[in-house]
Design an enzyme around this catalytic site. Sequence first.
Site, PDB file in Angstrom:
ATOM      1  N   LYS A   1      -1.776  -5.910   0.114  1.00  0.00           N
ATOM      2  CA  LYS A   1      -1.347  -5.794   1.520  1.00  0.00           C
ATOM      3  C   LYS A   1      -1.093  -4.325   1.840  1.00  0.00           C
ATOM      4  CE  LYS A   1       1.674  -8.283   4.719  1.00  0.00           C
ATOM      5  NZ  LYS A   1       0.685  -8.756   5.674  1.00  0.00           N
TER       6      LYS A   1
HETATM    7  N1  PMP Z   1      -3.890 -12.911   5.752  1.00  0.00           N
HETATM    8  C1  PMP Z   1      -3.581 -11.741   6.347  1.00  0.00           C
HETATM    9  C2  PMP Z   1      -4.657 -10.775   6.648  1.00  0.00           C
HETATM   10  C3  PMP Z   1      -2.240 -11.463   6.672  1.00  0.00           C
HETATM   11  O1  PMP Z   1      -1.920 -10.321   7.270  1.00  0.00           O
HETATM   12  C4  PMP Z   1      -1.246 -12.429   6.378  1.00  0.00           C
HETATM   13  C5  PMP Z   1       0.187 -12.137   6.713  1.00  0.00           C
HETATM   14  N2  PMP Z   1       0.829 -11.467   5.662  1.00  0.00           N
HETATM   15  C6  PMP Z   1      -1.634 -13.617   5.757  1.00  0.00           C
HETATM   16  C7  PMP Z   1      -2.965 -13.821   5.463  1.00  0.00           C
HETATM   17  C8  PMP Z   1      -0.628 -14.664   5.395  1.00  0.00           C
HETATM   18  O2  PMP Z   1       0.168 -14.242   4.311  1.00  0.00           O
HETATM   19  P1  PMP Z   1       1.675 -14.717   4.151  1.00  0.00           P
HETATM   20  O3  PMP Z   1       1.684 -16.185   4.312  1.00  0.00           O
HETATM   21  O4  PMP Z   1       2.061 -14.262   2.802  1.00  0.00           O
HETATM   22  O5  PMP Z   1       2.438 -14.040   5.237  1.00  0.00           O
END
Ligand code: PMP
Length: 271
Positions: free
Chosen positions: A160
């Site tokens: 991320k």
């Molecule tokens: N994909 C992307 C590109 C994201 O930005 C997010 C948000 N973090 C998610 C999926 C979902 O991840 P999470 O459930 O850990 O927030």
Amino acid sequence: MARKVDSKLVWIDGRVVPADEAKVSFFAHSVHYGTSVFEGIRCYDGEKGPAVFRLPEHLERLRRSAAHYFMSYRFSDAELTEAIRDLILRQGLQECYVRPVVLTGEGKLGVRPADNEINVYIAVWSWGAYLGPGALENGVRVTVVKQEKYRPAALDPTVKAVGHYLNSVRATVEAHSRGFDEGIMLNHQGRVAEGSGENLFLVRDGKLVTNPWEESLLPGVTRDSVLKIAEDQGIGTRIAPITLEDLKTADEAFFTGTAAEVTPIREVDGT
Ligand code: PMP
């Protein structure tokens, strides 16, 4: 322009400062090359007070994302947990969004980060339905965007990192410019990847289907929670690639994400 995020305090490398004093140097490496990583975490109004949802998993992903871009920070997960707790309590929030950012700071300014300073920032603020008012109750209208998701061999989608989000910025602006609430990106093989900030689930014959990270997506904490809850409830789950045809012919579809939570998808390009 006035800041539109209602956050009064920011934690920076162990100090809490008023939000107006939370600055980043123009000479920070991350300003020039996108070398920062972040997390999005939610805190809910729990029975015993504010409760941060799956914080250890988010902090683990933060550290792994940082390591991928050669950043390591001097704070333990226990210290970051304490910092987050303190910020929430000091601002009297019952429910909020938590945003830690680790950035490559001042030092040399060549592309290769040398021994630049690594800075950790954390802010918390109230954040309602991410995909707009009524999104959680009524569902959203989405479009498959022209903007393609980057391939895993170029950038690791499980990391991320701030720089990776340029791809998502293009996707969501494209979707909104065509009157939709969110965009779904296809991967380099023409199959479904994910939303600009959400994972995707389909419901087919009473089972949940979601795609694996190799299809170019961030394997979300919310996605993992939905899979676990489904298994606990005896609902079948399958992790498999998703084609555009699968998406268009699904019985139901929904997004998952920390910001988006579980948002129903009402329409995909008119279907
Ligand atoms: N994909 C992307 C590109 C994201 O930005 C997010 C948000 N973090 C998610 C999926 C979902 O991840 P999470 O459930 O850990 O927030």
